[in-house]
Scaffold this motif. Structure first.
Motif, PDB file in Angstrom:
ATOM      1  N   TYR A 164      -1.914  11.364   4.979  1.00 32.72           N
ATOM      2  CA  TYR A 164      -2.664  11.101   6.219  1.00 32.72           C
ATOM      3  C   TYR A 164      -1.826  10.298   7.219  1.00 32.72           C
ATOM      4  N   LYS A 165      -0.840   9.539   6.705  1.00 30.55           N
ATOM      5  CA  LYS A 165       0.009   8.775   7.637  1.00 30.55           C
ATOM      6  C   LYS A 165       0.739   9.732   8.577  1.00 30.55           C
ATOM      7  N   ASP A 166       1.117  10.925   8.069  1.00 32.10           N
ATOM      8  CA  ASP A 166       1.753  11.927   8.933  1.00 32.10           C
ATOM      9  C   ASP A 166       0.714  12.672   9.760  1.00 32.10           C
ATOM     10  N   LEU A 167      -0.377  13.039   9.086  1.00 28.82           N
ATOM     11  CA  LEU A 167      -1.372  13.879   9.770  1.00 28.82           C
ATOM     12  C   LEU A 167      -2.115  13.110  10.868  1.00 28.82           C
ATOM     13  N   TYR A 168      -2.594  11.890  10.518  1.00 30.92           N
ATOM     14  CA  TYR A 168      -3.473  11.150  11.448  1.00 30.92           C
ATOM     15  C   TYR A 168      -2.856   9.830  11.909  1.00 30.92           C
ATOM     16  N   LYS A 169      -1.617   9.570  11.477  1.00 29.46           N
ATOM     17  CA  LYS A 169      -0.876   8.350  11.849  1.00 29.46           C
ATOM     18  C   LYS A 169      -1.498   7.076  11.276  1.00 29.46           C
ATOM     19  N   ASN A 170      -2.401   7.212  10.344  1.00 28.90           N
ATOM     20  CA  ASN A 170      -2.932   6.093   9.564  1.00 28.90           C
ATOM     21  C   ASN A 170      -3.672   6.661   8.368  1.00 28.90           C
ATOM     22  N   CYS A 171      -3.996   5.816   7.403  1.00 33.30           N
ATOM     23  CA  CYS A 171      -4.484   6.372   6.145  1.00 33.30           C
ATOM     24  C   CYS A 171      -5.600   5.523   5.535  1.00 33.30           C
ATOM     25  N   TRP A 172      -6.171   6.088   4.488  1.00 33.41           N
ATOM     26  CA  TRP A 172      -7.100   5.350   3.634  1.00 33.41           C
ATOM     27  C   TRP A 172      -6.303   4.450   2.688  1.00 33.41           C
ATOM     28  N   ASP A 173      -6.990   3.439   2.138  1.00 38.25           N
ATOM     29  CA  ASP A 173      -6.389   2.655   1.065  1.00 38.25           C
ATOM     30  C   ASP A 173      -7.532   2.069   0.225  1.00 38.25           C
ATOM     31  N   TYR A 174      -7.170   1.605  -0.952  1.00 37.81           N
ATOM     32  CA  TYR A 174      -8.167   1.040  -1.867  1.00 37.81           C
ATOM     33  C   TYR A 174      -7.611  -0.236  -2.472  1.00 37.81           C
ATOM     34  N   GLU A 175      -8.393  -1.306  -2.398  1.00 36.48           N
ATOM     35  CA  GLU A 175      -7.940  -2.571  -2.987  1.00 36.48           C
ATOM     36  C   GLU A 175      -9.155  -3.469  -3.272  1.00 36.48           C
ATOM     37  N   PRO A 176      -9.545  -3.600  -4.518  1.00 38.74           N
ATOM     38  CA  PRO A 176     -10.731  -4.410  -4.817  1.00 38.74           C
ATOM     39  C   PRO A 176     -10.508  -5.919  -4.716  1.00 38.74           C
ATOM     40  N   ASP A 177      -9.269  -6.361  -4.833  1.00 36.16           N
ATOM     41  CA  ASP A 177      -9.011  -7.812  -4.803  1.00 36.16           C
ATOM     42  C   ASP A 177      -8.954  -8.301  -3.350  1.00 36.16           C
ATOM     43  N   PRO A 178      -9.820  -9.281  -2.991  1.00 35.56           N
ATOM     44  CA  PRO A 178      -9.899  -9.674  -1.577  1.00 35.56           C
ATOM     45  C   PRO A 178      -8.590 -10.219  -1.008  1.00 35.56           C
ATOM     46  N   GLU A 179      -7.854 -11.012  -1.801  1.00 42.60           N
ATOM     47  CA  GLU A 179      -6.602 -11.563  -1.271  1.00 42.60           C
ATOM     48  C   GLU A 179      -5.582 -10.451  -1.022  1.00 42.60           C
ATOM     49  N   LYS A 180      -5.528  -9.526  -1.986  1.00 42.98           N
ATOM     50  CA  LYS A 180      -4.569  -8.420  -1.817  1.00 42.98           C
ATOM     51  C   LYS A 180      -5.002  -7.519  -0.661  1.00 42.98           C
ATOM     52  N   MET A 181      -6.322  -7.351  -0.510  1.00 39.71           N
ATOM     53  CA  MET A 181      -6.816  -6.529   0.597  1.00 39.71           C
ATOM     54  C   MET A 181      -6.346  -7.111   1.935  1.00 39.71           C
ATOM     55  N   VAL A 182      -6.485  -8.422   2.088  1.00 38.42           N
ATOM     56  CA  VAL A 182      -6.045  -9.066   3.330  1.00 38.42           C
ATOM     57  C   VAL A 182      -4.534  -8.900   3.492  1.00 38.42           C
ATOM     58  N   GLY A 183      -3.797  -9.029   2.391  1.00 37.48           N
ATOM     59  CA  GLY A 183      -2.344  -8.857   2.446  1.00 37.48           C
ATOM     60  C   GLY A 183      -1.978  -7.482   2.988  1.00 37.48           C
ATOM     61  N   LYS A 184      -2.680  -6.449   2.508  1.00 35.03           N
ATOM     62  CA  LYS A 184      -2.382  -5.085   2.964  1.00 35.03           C
ATOM     63  C   LYS A 184      -2.700  -4.929   4.452  1.00 35.03           C
TER      64      LYS A 184
END
Ligand code: NFS
Length: 648
Positions: free
Chosen positions: A595-615
Motif C-alpha cells: 500500500y505504500k506504493d499504491l496509496y503512499k501510506n499503509c496500514w499497521d498493527y501494534e498492540p503495545d501503546p509505547e511501540k504504537m506511538v514510536g511507529k
C-alpha cells in the motif's frame, strides 16, 4: 482490597471499577465477564475461517497455510481477503445507512413534511450546495435544502461516474483513485458489489477483492459518513467548542436520568428538546424528582455533547455499568453498538430499555417506534415514560467520578480559531507544523474492547503523543476515554506538552487534544487534512502531511471501514488489540507494505501503546524529512515518574 486491584486490571476508569465491584457483589454479568468466557478461536483470529457457503465452514490452519484449501479450493489469501473486505462492507453499510436517514430527514424538513426539523446552519447548507453544484442564486433556503437533500440521497443509488463529495479530495489523491479504478461510484452500489464479489465462487484474487474494499470504504468516508456529518450540521447546527462533563458521576440521584445511546442524532436531538419542555419538567417535579437529567453513551453522546453540551455518562464498555447504578430511568437506543447485555441487566433493575428504530429491536425492551414526521411527539412520549418510571427506583449507587472537557472542534472551527472571522485560514496551523512547534497531527479514534485494558491504551497513547508535540484529533469512544482522563482541557498543554505545542494551544485557547465528534465525524478529519494540503507548504497530497491515524482499542467493523478509507486517502493508520488478516502473509504484506506504493501510506498493527506511538512518530518524522522541515529531537517517554507527578 485484592478484588479492587483485580478490577483495576480490566479498566483504568475508577467509576467503572466501582461498578464492576458492584456487579460482582450482586452476581451481575457484564462484557468484562463474558470476554473471559469467550476464549476465541485461532482460525477466526487469523481471518482464516470461511463460512460463506454450506460446504463449510472451512478452516485453514494459520500455521500451515499452504497445506489445505476450502472445499471450493479457496486459498488462505482469498479467504482472509474476503473476510476483511466483508468487514469493510459491514462498517460502510452502518455509517451509510445513518447518512441516508439524515438525507431523508433533510428532504422532509425542506418539503415541510415535518414541523420538528429545519435548516439550522444556512452557511453550511450553502457550502455543501456549492460543492454539489446546486444553484444558489436568490432561491428560497428550503428549495436549496431540498435539492441538496435529493442530490445526497441520489448518491446512495448512483450507478455511474464519480461520487460528488469525493471531488473534495486533493487532485493527486483523486488521480491515484482513478488510476487504480477505485473512485467510488454510488454508496449502495459499492457495498452490494463488495458482498457479491466475496460470495462463493466470484472474486478469487485477493488484490482485486481489496481494490473493491477500497472503493467501498471510500464510498463510506467521502460518501455515507460525510453526508451524515454535513447534513447533520445543516439540520442541527455545526458544533462549536463548549464545556461539559464526562463519566458515570454525571448521573444524578435526585433527578430523572435519561440516557441516550446509539448513533443517529435525529432521535436524540428531539429527546434533548422534549426533556427541556416546561410541561416535562413540571411532570418530573410532580413525580418527586428535582428535574430531568440527560446523559449520553457512545456516539449519540458525542452528537448531543458537541451540539448541546449534554454530559457523557460513558463509552461503549460503560453501557451496562450505567444501568448498574440503579439510577437510570430509561436508556433510549436506536442503532449500532448497543450490547444485547443491557436488556439482561435492565431486567434486574427498574431501568426501561426503549428501542426506537424498526431496524433494531431486542428482548427485554419496550419498543416505541420513532418516525421523523412526528418526532417531537414520540420524544415526549418517551421522556414521559421515563418520568413515570422514577417511582420504581430502588437503591442507587452512582460513582462520584466526573471530569470536565471541552468538545466540539471541527474543520470550520479550526479555520476560524486560527485565522479569525475575517481571515479564516489554516495558515497558522500549517506554519506551526512547518516551524516544528507542532510535530504532527494524529487522529486517535475508535472503540473500547474488553480484550485490552479499558481506556488505558487510549490514554497512554494520547499522553505520549502530546508529550512529543503532536496535536491530537479524536472521535468516538476513544475521545470519551481520554476526556475521562482529563486530557481535553486547555491547562493540560502546559503540564504535558513541549513548549512549542503549548504555546500554540495557549495562543489559540485550545487543549492539545481536540474532541471532533462521533465516528461518522471522522469525515471531518478528512476535510481538515485536505484543508491543510490546500493551504500549502506541506506537500500536494494528504499522504505528504506529517500526520497519522490510530485506533488503539478498536472492535467494530466500522473501525475497519474507517481505517481503510483513512489509509487509501493517504493517512498511515495503525490499529491495536488484534489484526484480522494475520493468517495470510500475502494479504498482510499488501496492506502493510505494498500500500505504500499504491496509496503512499499503509496500514499497521501494534498492540503495545509505547511501540504504537514510536511507529507514529517515526512516520511523522519521515514525512517531515521528506518535506524538508525536520529538526532533530529526542523522544519523550511518558514514564511512570511523570505519570505519578501528574496524579499528585
Ligand atoms: Ni464508533 Fe460509535 Fe464507540 Fe466504536 Fe461504537 S460507539 S460509531 S463503533 S464502540 S467508537
Amino acid at each position: 482490597m485484592a478484588e479492587i486491584e483485580d478490577f483495576g486490571e480490566l479498566t483504568s476508569c475508577e467509576a467503572s471499577i466501582e461498578m464492576l465491584r458492584k456487579a460482582a457483589e450482586e452476581g451481575q454479568e457484564t462484557a468484562f465477564d463474558r470476554v473471559a468466557q469467550q476464549k476465541g478461536c485461532a482460525f477466526g483470529e487469523a481471518g482464516s475461517c470461511c463460512r460463506i457457503c454450506a460446504m463449510g465452514p472451512c478452516r485453514i490452519n494459520p500455521k500451515k497455510p499452504d497445506e489445505s484449501r476450502g472445499v471450493c479450493g479457496a486459498t488462505m489469501d482469498t479467504i482472509v481477503a474476503r473476510n476483511f473486505a466483508r468487514m469493510i462492507a459491514g462498517g460502510s453499510s452502518a455509517h451509510s445507512d445513518h447518512g441516508r436517514a439524515v438525507a431523508e430527514t433533510l428532504i422532509m424538513a425542506a418539503k415541510g413534511e415535518t414541523a420538528d426539523y429545519e435548516v439550522k446552519d444556512r452557511i453550511k447548507l450553502l457550502e455543501v450546495a456549492a460543492d454539489l453544484g446546486v444553484e444558489v442564486g436568490d432561491r428560497d433556503i428550503n428549495d436549496i435544502a431540498l435539492e441538496v437533500g435529493e442530490r445526497c440521497l441520489a448518491m446512495f443509488g448512483q450507478q455511474e461516474g464519480e461520487l460528488a463529495l469525493a471531488q473534495r479530495a486533493p487532485e493527486p489523491r483523486k488521480e491515484i483513485w482513478r488510476k487504480l479504478g477505485v473512485f467510488p461510484r454510488g454508496i449502495d452500489r459499492e457495498v452490494v458489489e463488495m458482498m457479491h464479489r466475496t460470495s462463493i465462487g466470484v472474486d478469487q484474487d485477493y488484490e482485486n477483492i481489496l481494490l473493491q474494499g477500497t472503493r467501498c470504504a471510500l464510498a463510506d468516508g467521502w460518501g455515507g459518513s460525510m453526508i451524515g456529518t454535513e447534513l447533520q450540521d445543516i439540520l442541527f447546527g455545526t458544533p462549536t467548542p463548549l464545556e461539559s462533563k464526562v463519566n458515570l458521576g454525571v448521573l444524578k440521584e435526585d433527578e430523572v436520568n435519561i440516557v441516550v445511546h446509539g448513533h443517529e442524532p435525529l432521535l436524540s436531538e428531539m429527546i434533548v428538546l422534549a426533556a427541556s419542555l416546561p410541561e416535562m419538567l413540571e411532570k418530573a417535579r410532580a413525580a418527586g424528582a428535582k428535574g430531568i437529567n440527560l446523559a449520553g453513551i457512545c456516539c449519540t453522546a458525542n452528537e448531543v455533547l458537541t451540539r448541546h453540551g449534554v454530559p457523557i455518562a460513558g463509552n461503549v464498555l460503560q453501557q451496562e455499568l450505567a444501568i448498574l447504578t440503579g439510577a437510570v430511568e430509561a436508556m433510549i437506543v436506536d442503532v449500532q453498538c448497543v450490547y444485547q447485555g443491557i436488556g439482561q441487566i435492565a431486567s434486574c433493575f427498574h431501568t426501561d430499555i426503549i428501542t426506537t428504530s424498526p431496524r433494531a429491536k431486542m428482548p427485554h425492551a419496550k419498543h416505541i417506534e420513532f418516525h421523523e414526521d412526528h418526532a417531537l411527539e414520540t420524544a415526549k412520549k418517551i421522556v414521559s415514560e421515563a418520568i413515570d418510571n422514577f417511582k420504581n427506583r430502588g437503591k442507587v449507587q452512582i460513582p462520584s467520578n466526573t471530569e470536565s472537557l471541552i468538545a466540539g472542534f471541527n474543520h470550520e472551527y479550526i479555520n476560524y480559531m486560527l485565522g479569525g472571522r475575517y481571515r479564516a485560514s489554516y495558515r497558522p496551523l500549517n506554519d506551526a507544523v512547518i516551524d516544528g512547534r507542532i510535530r504532527g497531527v494524529v487522529g486517535v479514534v475508535g472503540c473500547n474492547n474488553p480484550r485490552v485494558k479499558h481506556d488505558d491504551i487510549h490514554t497512554r497513547v494520547v499522553r505520549e503523543l502530546i508529550a512529543n508535540g503532536c496535536l491530537v484529533l479524536m472521535t468516538g469512544c476513544a475521545a470519551q476515554s481520554v476526556a475521562k482522563a482529563g486530557l481535553m482541557l486547555p491547562e493540560v498543554a502546559r503540564e504535558i506538552c513541549p513548549q512549542g505545542l503549548w504555546e500554540v494551544c495557549e495562543a489559540v485557547g485550545i487543549p492539545p487534544v481536540l474532541h471532533c465528534g462521533s465516528c461518522v465525524d471522522n469525515s471531518r478529519i478528512l476535510i481538515a487534512a485536505t484543508a491543510m494540503v490546500h493551504e500549502g507548504g506541506l506537500g500536494d497530497d494528504i499522504s505528504d502531511l506529517p500526520a497519522a491515524g490510530c485506533a488503539p482499542e478498536w472492535m467494530s467493523e466500522k473501525a475497519i471501514a474507517i481505517g481503510q478509507y483513512f489509509v487509501t486517502s493517504g493517512v498511515y493508520t495503525v490499529f491495536g488489540v488484534k489484526w484480522p488478516t494475520l493468517g495470510s502473509k500475502a494479504v498482510t504484506d499488501l496492506l502493510f507494505e505494498k500500500y505504500k506504493d499504491l496509496y503512499k501510506n499503509c496500514w499497521d498493527y501494534e498492540p503495545d501503546p509505547e511501540k504504537m506511538v514510536g511507529k507514529i512518530l517515526n512516520v511523522i518524522d519521515n514525512k517531515r524529512e521528506a518535506l524538508g522541515i525536520s529538526a532533530k529531537r529526542e523522544r519523550v517517554l511518558f514514564d511512570m515518574a511523570m505519570r505519578r507527578e501528574l496524579e499528585v
